[in-house]
Scaffold this motif. Structure first.
Motif: not given
Length: 146
Positions: A64-72, A18-30
């Motif tokens: 590496v962006g763990k907290s950023t991932l959580i915030n997204r 995923c790319d954390l700047n892409n909302n579709q990728d965030i939805n894919s993770i969820l």
């Protein structure tokens, strides 16, 4: 990326590039979290229990962006972020919604490295403080680039 994805699939994992700047990728993770956690929810229901939130631990090396991932994923700034290794000092649970909780954890590093290059690489990408590299390794950085 495809090779890593295939490797993890063969090992029984559920990789989600995923790319954390892409909302579709965030939805894919969820969605992936719901798929992976479905067995737990089904088991709770079979036992006559009210389904509890899926709890997910977010781990990795520092910075590496763990907290950023959580915030997204949570759609708010619940986890403090900084561009320095070691910013997250303690674990904290972040409730995304009634079905999902995320555990923000401090970054982890191995206690020893097989080669000095590993420690130098971690320092160069900002996952380790330069002060934590031994003087011998610091002296070898010049040699490392030659």
């Amino acid at each position: 990326l495809k090779k890593w994805e295939e490797k993890y699939k063969l090992e029984g994992y559920y990789p989600v590039p995923c790319d954390l700047n892409n909302n579709q990728d965030i939805n894919s993770i969820l969605k992936a979290i719901q798929v992976v956690g479905k067995d737990k929810i089904d088991r709770d229901i079979r036992r006559g229990m009210k389904p509890q939130p899926i709890r997910v631990m977010v781990i990795g090396i520092p910075n590496v962006g763990k907290s950023t991932l959580i915030n997204r994923l949570s759609k708010r700034g619940s986890a403090s972020t900084a561009n320095t290794p070691g910013h997250t000092r303690s674990q904290q649970w972040i409730r995304v919604d009634k079905t999902l909780e995320l555990l923000d954890t401090p970054g982890i590093l191995p206690p020893h490295y097989d080669s000095q290059k590993e420690a130098i690489n971690l320092a160069l990408i900002g996952s380790m403080k330069v002060e934590n590299i031994s003087m011998q390794n610091a002296m070898n950085i010049k040699e490392y680039f030659s």
